[in-house]
Design a protein around this motif. Structure first.
Motif, PDB file in Angstrom:
ATOM      1  N   PHE A 132       0.818  -1.224   0.000  1.00 32.11           N
ATOM      2  CA  PHE A 132       0.000   0.000   0.000  1.00 32.11           C
ATOM      3  C   PHE A 132       0.851   1.274   0.000  1.00 32.11           C
ATOM      4  O   PHE A 132       0.312   2.377  -0.031  1.00 32.11           O
ATOM      5  CB  PHE A 132      -0.957   0.010   1.192  1.00 32.11           C
ATOM      6  CG  PHE A 132      -2.181  -0.833   0.972  1.00 32.11           C
ATOM      7  CD1 PHE A 132      -3.112  -0.494   0.000  1.00 32.11           C
ATOM      8  CD2 PHE A 132      -2.404  -1.970   1.728  1.00 32.11           C
ATOM      9  CE1 PHE A 132      -4.243  -1.273  -0.211  1.00 32.11           C
ATOM     10  CE2 PHE A 132      -3.529  -2.753   1.530  1.00 32.11           C
ATOM     11  CZ  PHE A 132      -4.449  -2.408   0.553  1.00 32.11           C
ATOM     12  N   GLU A 133       2.176   1.120   0.055  1.00 32.59           N
ATOM     13  CA  GLU A 133       3.023   2.313  -0.087  1.00 32.59           C
ATOM     14  C   GLU A 133       2.827   2.941  -1.461  1.00 32.59           C
ATOM     15  O   GLU A 133       3.048   4.124  -1.652  1.00 32.59           O
ATOM     16  CB  GLU A 133       4.496   1.934   0.099  1.00 32.59           C
ATOM     17  CG  GLU A 133       4.906   1.873   1.554  1.00 32.59           C
ATOM     18  CD  GLU A 133       6.329   1.416   1.714  1.00 32.59           C
ATOM     19  OE1 GLU A 133       7.080   1.423   0.729  1.00 32.59           O
ATOM     20  OE2 GLU A 133       6.675   1.030   2.848  1.00 32.59           O
ATOM     21  N   ASP A 134       2.441   2.104  -2.416  1.00 30.94           N
ATOM     22  CA  ASP A 134       2.106   2.646  -3.741  1.00 30.94           C
ATOM     23  C   ASP A 134       0.710   3.261  -3.657  1.00 30.94           C
ATOM     24  O   ASP A 134      -0.285   2.545  -3.477  1.00 30.94           O
ATOM     25  CB  ASP A 134       2.128   1.498  -4.767  1.00 30.94           C
ATOM     26  CG  ASP A 134       1.844   1.992  -6.175  1.00 30.94           C
ATOM     27  OD1 ASP A 134       1.343   3.129  -6.321  1.00 30.94           O
ATOM     28  OD2 ASP A 134       2.112   1.250  -7.126  1.00 30.94           O
ATOM     29  N   PRO A 135       0.603   4.579  -3.763  1.00 33.90           N
ATOM     30  CA  PRO A 135      -0.695   5.223  -3.544  1.00 33.90           C
ATOM     31  C   PRO A 135      -1.747   4.850  -4.584  1.00 33.90           C
ATOM     32  O   PRO A 135      -2.933   5.056  -4.366  1.00 33.90           O
ATOM     33  CB  PRO A 135      -0.372   6.712  -3.611  1.00 33.90           C
ATOM     34  CG  PRO A 135       0.903   6.808  -4.344  1.00 33.90           C
ATOM     35  CD  PRO A 135       1.656   5.546  -4.104  1.00 33.90           C
ATOM     36  N   TRP A 136      -1.309   4.273  -5.711  1.00 34.62           N
ATOM     37  CA  TRP A 136      -2.275   3.915  -6.755  1.00 34.62           C
ATOM     38  C   TRP A 136      -2.995   2.613  -6.439  1.00 34.62           C
ATOM     39  O   TRP A 136      -4.050   2.334  -6.994  1.00 34.62           O
ATOM     40  CB  TRP A 136      -1.562   3.794  -8.112  1.00 34.62           C
ATOM     41  CG  TRP A 136      -1.074   5.110  -8.600  1.00 34.62           C
ATOM     42  CD1 TRP A 136       0.173   5.623  -8.490  1.00 34.62           C
ATOM     43  CD2 TRP A 136      -1.856   6.119  -9.247  1.00 34.62           C
ATOM     44  NE1 TRP A 136       0.240   6.875  -9.027  1.00 34.62           N
ATOM     45  CE2 TRP A 136      -1.001   7.208  -9.511  1.00 34.62           C
ATOM     46  CE3 TRP A 136      -3.195   6.209  -9.636  1.00 34.62           C
ATOM     47  CZ2 TRP A 136      -1.434   8.367 -10.146  1.00 34.62           C
ATOM     48  CZ3 TRP A 136      -3.629   7.351 -10.267  1.00 34.62           C
ATOM     49  CH2 TRP A 136      -2.758   8.415 -10.507  1.00 34.62           C
TER      50      TRP A 136
END
Lengths: 770, 207
Positions: free
Chosen positions: A107-111
């Motif tokens: 979830f570090e990837d905001p997409w």
């Protein structure tokens, strides 16, 4: 949106499953990612679930769901949650140690709006990979397991729209995104709820990205909808849900009405065929088959009517705002507390924990053993099995990597047992040396699995025996400290078996390299260390090795059978238990029997164990197995010897030990001699050879007698001496039992190994920080 | 006489495998093959050989374009794998023969850039534009109406084909940009290999 360190709400939906729920709550104490709350939605339960949850006080949020409907229950949890991410897990599953930590990383990837990991079914009798990178179509077709993203890149099936999806027991969503699409469709009482969400999530333009990590270990429990591992479940609920899903998602994806209806008919027809099959296989009665058929048709029609003519039952748009209420946010209670880290490991199948109080957090240990019970009963496998069991009983988390015909995971006797097939994908240049080629590939496959276990379960140390250098590639990679339990070296065994091939030579070389490069050595006796020094010229410094003896679980006193001086029975029984092979001294025992019988004519011999003459070259040399050899060489003593073959562990072996008066194992070499302490457990005197680690286990003249190896005459004398003295039979047996209790119990072993592991981990982490 | 293998030989081989650390490559090849087969199946179903139909012409061009993209993907994967191997070999042996492999990579990179240039050209929407070209009718009086009817009949599918083509163009451009980016990555990697080789073969020059 907080992308640095999101807060999780773990949502558990439960009905009548207090025991598995408790196991899950215990397992959550061990999560490596602490920033989470636990939301439990309890359906119309009839068991003691609420009493159980009372014990947790305000550590968990407890809500009630009025109906047995998973869609409704999931939405109640969603609205009551206050984390940034909602992670769903079933009440009959436990997560891997780093489950949330890995999901948080994704979830570090905001997409990315949703993710989930793989699911292993870990029941000992039904292990399999249940879910990995699944696919789902707008016409309710699905693929559960894909080995990689590239598998089914062109999706199978007839639907035009396919999406990736997670399994309901391992899925996580950004809370806001899930509320945005209306949460779960409450039409789904059971199954297809998670796939339907995946389809709507994707159609709404959000990104759903399942991964091949962050596993959840699933132990399916029975429920109001099914009896696990039987055919007794509500199939019609599945039909209704799948038909409804095909109608709703097919329509949304632009499938033609005729295609959707054809697919619905296929789904109903498929389950009708299933009822025929069950009837044919006598799994259900004729009446049940008819009930099933009627239910299938009516539920299918119900699903179609609901799908075509009624709107979805989703969370109303203002529901999300209610969920974002500030008072709800303020009620976030971190689940873990100061005691969580010190809780012993939990058995995910029955929820049992070791009855110990820990002063330090338990370790996560990975043992390597290509052979492992119940499929293999070799010495290393048995030692590893005992060690795993003992470590669990001391509170530690244990993983074992062993060989298997396919990848699967079970939990047995205190350990997660990861079976891996040996894929021959590397080291083609060693094909001409089949043994090396196989062992190198196995070692590399082990390394690949170790990497997974570091990632998923946070293992801290690898323990491997030197035998067949399983941990060699892992050791060379340097990813974790590797300790080596020293057992009999391959270079000792090869000459005994008459094998001087180049293949075996190189295997011996690799064993030496493996030992030289280990972080720490664990010889089971001083003799083992001396032998290794002699054979391989390895001279570790004092801080590079620790003597780590094995131990077994003592049987209760009432199960011991010391020799009774008052007994009237005059016949005596001598037991040999072990593989029938040259190394175990079976030939010497055969040659000793006539002499023993001369001195003690009322003696019977019981020879128990698998014949290994085909492996040790005996069969090839003589054309006979060991039993035939004895019966031809000593035909007049045939009636005094019982060959009982391989005897299973547990009660059958216990009966053998209890019924004998003397235990004999004249092995030419034993690095430790576990077989002797197993006999000592039942207060039996033992006769062995003065070789290897045996003198450190058997106290000569106190717990038994030791003779020189390959000396049938001395062996016969020793056996006769003990057999002819009832006092020796009793006293040596009782002294053996006492020696076991003071030196060789499983608890001694576990404490010793844990202390050593902890020191090495500390030392290694210190070295890393320098 | 052939030298016997030693433990050191095996260690070197293990270290080589560890350094590679690449997943089995079979999956990529199999999947590309699956995409190709799927495309061919589509071709057969749509009867692309019937070039008289303008919509089929467009679809045919799209399928060709997909073929090229798949080929490019394959080539890129091969080039990257080769580059990885080159790096490992250099670290392991550090001798001059790796120069030849680097030259090979240079050639691969050029081939990829040529592919990208071609794809850039065909991905432009004008290449996908299909004009309405119905045959005129020579029949007196009603011929004009027949021609108009033909035009209308051609126009309807072309309306959707053009929407499809414009969307495909966007996708193709994105592909094209991605491959351009990949090419740059390869070039950078090649530069790193050069640097590494320089450091290994002439360590004094980097001090």
């Amino acid at each position: 949106m907080n992308t640095d360190s999101p807060r999780f709400s773990i949502i558990i939906n439960t009905i009548n499953r207090a025991q598995p729920l408790q196991t899950l709550l215990c397992a959550l104490e061990k999560q490596s990612y602490p920033d989470f709350e636990v939301v439990i939605v309890v359906g119309p339960t009839k068991d003691n679930t609420m009493e159980l949850l009372d014990n947790y006080g305000d550590r968990v949020k407890v809500l009630r769901c009025p109906s047995a409907n998973l869609g409704v229950s999931r939405n109640i949890g969603l609205l009551a949650s206050s984390g940034d991410i909602v992670a769903y897990i079933d009440d009959d599953a436990v997560p891997s140690h780093r489950w949330l930590e890995q999901l948080a990383g994704i979830f570090e990837d905001p997409w990315i709006g949703a993710t989930g990991g793989i699911v292993y079914l870990i029941h000992p009798n039904h292990p399999r990979l249940q879910h990995s990178l699944g696919l789902f179509s707008s016409l309710a077709e699905q693929v559960d397991v894909r080995s990689s993203w590239l598998e089914h890149l062109v999706p199978p099936g007839i639907a035009t729209q396919w999406v990736t999806r997670m399994m309901g027991t391992n899925m996580a969503y950004r809370r806001a995104d899930l509320i945005d699409i209306g949460g779960f469709d409450e039409f789904y009482e059971w199954v297809y709820d998670e796939t339907d969400v995946a389809m709507r999530f994707t159609i709404a333009g959000k990104i759903l990205h399942p991964v091949k990590q962050a596993p959840v270990y699933h132990v399916p429990a029975s429920s109001h909808n099914r009896q696990v591992f039987t055919y007794n479940l509500k199939w019609w609920l599945q039909t209704r849900a799948s038909v409804y899903s095909a109608v709703k998602n097919g329509t949304a994806s632009g499938e033609s009405r005729s295609t959707i209806i054809r697919r619905c008919m296929n789904l109903i027809h498929g389950h009708l065929l299933l009822s025929n099959q069950f009837l044919h296989d006598n799994k259900i009665s004729s009446l049940q088959a008819w009930q099933m058929r009627i239910n299938e048709v009516t539920s299918g029609l119900h699903g179609m009517v609901k799908g075509f003519s009624f709107p979805r039952k989703l969370i109303p748009q203002n529901g999300g705002q209610a969920g974002d209420d500030t008072s709800m946010k303020a009620s976030f209670h971190q689940y873990q507390n100061g005691y969580s880290a010190f809780m012993p490991s939990v058995d995910p199948i029955n929820g049992r924990q070791a009855n110990v109080r820990l002063s330090e957090p338990p370790l996560r240990i990975c043992l390597l053993s290509r052979d492992f019970p119940p499929s293999d009963k070799g010495g290393v496998g048995r030692q590893t099995h005992m060690l795993a069991k003992a470590l669990f009983e001391s509170g530690q988390t244990v993983h074992v990597i062993t060989k298997g015909d396919r990848e699967r995971l079970t939990f047995r006797d205190g350990a997660y047992v990861h079976e891996i097939p040996t894929r021959l994908e590397y080291y083609e240049q060693y094909k001409h040396l089949p043994g090396m080629y196989y062992l190198l590939n196995h070692s590399h496959n082990v390394y690949e699995k170790v990497k997974d276990l570091i990632l998923n379960d946070g293992i801290q140390i690898i323990d491997s025996s030197n035998y067949q250098f399983e941990g060699l590639v892992t050791s060379l990679s340097g990813i974790l400290p590797v300790v080596i339990r020293l057992v009999t070296a391959m270079r000792q065994i090869a000459p005994l078996n008459g094998d001087d091939s180049d293949d075996k030579r190189l295997q011996g070389e690799m064993e030496r390299v493996f030992i030289e490069r280990a972080n720490h050595l664990l010889p089971n006796t001083h003799a083992t260390l001396r032998t290794l020094q002699g054979i391989y010229g390895v001279h570790p410094r004092e801080d590079q090795y620790s003597i780590a003896t094995y131990g077994i679980e003592p049987v209760p006193d009432e199960k011991t059978r010391p020799y009774d001086l008052q007994r009237s029975e005059k016949n005596l029984k001598v037991l040999f238990l072990g593989r029938l092979e040259k190394r175990k001294g079976i030939i010497d025992l055969f040659h000793a029997i006539p002499s023993v019988v001369k001195h003690a004519p009322n003696t019977r011999f019981v020879i128990a164990g698998a014949d290994n003459s085909h492996n040790d070259g005996f069969l090839e040399r003589t054309g006979m197995d060991y039993r035939s050899y004895f019966e031809r060489t000593f035909p007049e003593y045939k009636s005094m010897v019982d060959f009982v073959g391989e005897v299973p562990d547990g009660e059958p072996q216990e009966q053998l030990y209890q019924s004998c008066d003397l235990f004999v194992a004249p092995s030419l070499y034993e690095s430790f001699g576990l077989i002797y302490i197993e006999a000592m457990n039942y207060s039996k005197p033992v006769i062995g050879c003065n070789t290897g680690g045996v003198p450190e286990v058997v106290e000569h003249g106190v717990t038994g007698l030791l003779v020189d190896p390959q000396s049938p005459k001395a062996l016969a004398e020793a056996i006769a001496t003990v057999l002819c003295s009832p006092v020796l039979l009793r006293d040596m047996g009782m002294a053996g039992r006492q020696r076991l209790l003071t030196h060789f119990t499983a608890a001694h072993m576990a404490n010793n190994f844990t202390r050593i592991y902890r020191n090495i981990i500390t030392r290694n982490s210190g070295a890393d920080h320098q | 006489m052939k030298r016997k293998l030693s433990a050191e030989d095996v260690i070197k081989d293990i270290e080589f495998e560890l350094a590679q650390g690449v997943p089995p490559k079979d999956n990529l090849g199999e999947s590309i093959e699956a995409v190709r087969q799927f495309q061919n199946k589509l071709r057969a179903e749509l009867d692309i050989s019937n070039t008289g139909s303008p919509s089929r012409q467009s679809i045919g061009r799209l399928l060709q374009l997909n073929d090229m993209l798949v080929t490019l993907l394959q080539e890129t994967a091969v080039a990257i794998t080769q580059l990885q191997l080159t790096q490992q070999l250099q670290i392991r042996h550090a001798h001059a023969s790796t120069r030849a492999l680097l030259d090979q990579i240079d050639t691969d990179a050029i081939r990829i850039s040529e592919h990208i240039a071609k794809i850039d050209e065909v991905t432009k929407s004008k290449s996908l534009f299909v004009a309405i070209d119905p045959q005129r009718s020579a029949i007196p009086i009603i011929g004009r109406w027949i021609s108009k009817l033909r035009q209308a009949l051609h126009g309807l599918p072309l309306y959707y084909v053009r929407i499809l083509a414009s969307k495909q163009t966007v996708v193709n451009q994105a592909f094209s940009e991605e491959y351009g980016y990949t090419l740059n990555e390869i070039t950078e990697l090649r530069q790193r290999v050069n640097d590494l080789e320089l450091r290994i073969t002439h360590p004094e020059s980097t001090d």
